[in-house]
Scaffold this motif. Structure first.
Motif, short mmCIF file in Angstrom:
data_model
loop_
_atom_site.label_atom_id
_atom_site.label_comp_id
_atom_site.label_asym_id
_atom_site.label_seq_id
_atom_site.Cartn_x
_atom_site.Cartn_y
_atom_site.Cartn_z
N GLU A 1 70.58 -41.15 16.10
CA GLU A 1 70.53 -39.74 16.50
C GLU A 1 69.73 -39.58 17.79
O GLU A 1 70.13 -38.87 18.70
CB GLU A 1 69.90 -38.92 15.38
N PHE A 2 68.59 -40.26 17.87
CA PHE A 2 67.76 -40.19 19.07
C PHE A 2 68.52 -40.70 20.29
O PHE A 2 68.54 -40.06 21.34
CB PHE A 2 66.47 -41.00 18.87
N ALA A 3 69.16 -41.85 20.14
CA ALA A 3 69.88 -42.46 21.26
C ALA A 3 71.04 -41.58 21.73
O ALA A 3 71.32 -41.49 22.93
CB ALA A 3 70.38 -43.85 20.88
N GLU A 4 71.71 -40.94 20.79
CA GLU A 4 72.87 -40.11 21.14
C GLU A 4 72.47 -38.77 21.73
O GLU A 4 73.23 -38.18 22.50
CB GLU A 4 73.74 -39.89 19.91
N SER A 5 71.30 -38.27 21.40
CA SER A 5 70.91 -36.93 21.83
C SER A 5 69.95 -36.89 23.01
O SER A 5 69.71 -35.83 23.57
CB SER A 5 70.29 -36.16 20.66
N THR A 6 69.41 -38.03 23.40
CA THR A 6 68.45 -38.08 24.49
C THR A 6 69.16 -38.37 25.80
O THR A 6 69.86 -39.37 25.93
CB THR A 6 67.37 -39.14 24.22
N LEU A 7 68.98 -37.49 26.77
CA LEU A 7 69.63 -37.65 28.06
C LEU A 7 68.80 -38.54 28.99
O LEU A 7 67.57 -38.47 28.98
CB LEU A 7 69.82 -36.28 28.74
N THR A 8 69.50 -39.31 29.81
CA THR A 8 68.82 -40.08 30.85
C THR A 8 68.47 -39.14 32.01
O THR A 8 68.96 -38.00 32.07
CB THR A 8 69.72 -41.20 31.38
N VAL A 9 67.66 -39.61 32.93
CA VAL A 9 67.31 -38.81 34.10
C VAL A 9 68.58 -38.43 34.86
O VAL A 9 68.75 -37.27 35.26
CB VAL A 9 66.33 -39.59 35.02
N GLU A 10 69.48 -39.37 35.04
CA GLU A 10 70.72 -39.10 35.76
C GLU A 10 71.59 -38.08 35.02
O GLU A 10 72.16 -37.18 35.64
CB GLU A 10 71.51 -40.39 35.98
#
Length: 88
Positions: free
Chosen positions: A33-42
């Motif tokens: 869930e964290f990996a799918e919902s966290t946006l990168t800077v770009e």
């Protein structure tokens, strides 16, 4: 989908277990869930640019870099204050 092993200190694993249990999910689901919902800077930059374009096209509103920075600061302060209230 193949699995991968992620090594973290025991304290981190234990904390993840507590968070996962409180949400009624597994550590695996929590991390996913964290990996799918966290946006990168770009990704955040792209989303901000799409938002600016949308505002300009549909509302004839131009948001300057300074206005964007000030609003970001206000939102971070508001969410920071809200998180602080919840901890009290």
């Amino acid at each position: 989908m193949s699995d991968a092993m992620i090594r973290v200190p025991a304290e981190v694993r234990d904390r993840l277990a507590v968070i996962a249990e409180s949400r009624g999910v597994s550590i695996r689901s929590l991390v996913q869930e964290f990996a799918e919902s966290t946006l990168t800077v770009e990704e955040r930059r792209e989303r901000a640019e799409r938002t600016r374009s949308y505002l300009a096209e549909h509302f004839d509103v131009t948001v300057s870099d300074e206005e964007s920075r000030v609003m970001g600061d206000r939102l971070r302060e508001a969410f920071g204050n809200r998180s602080g209230d919840a901890a009290a």
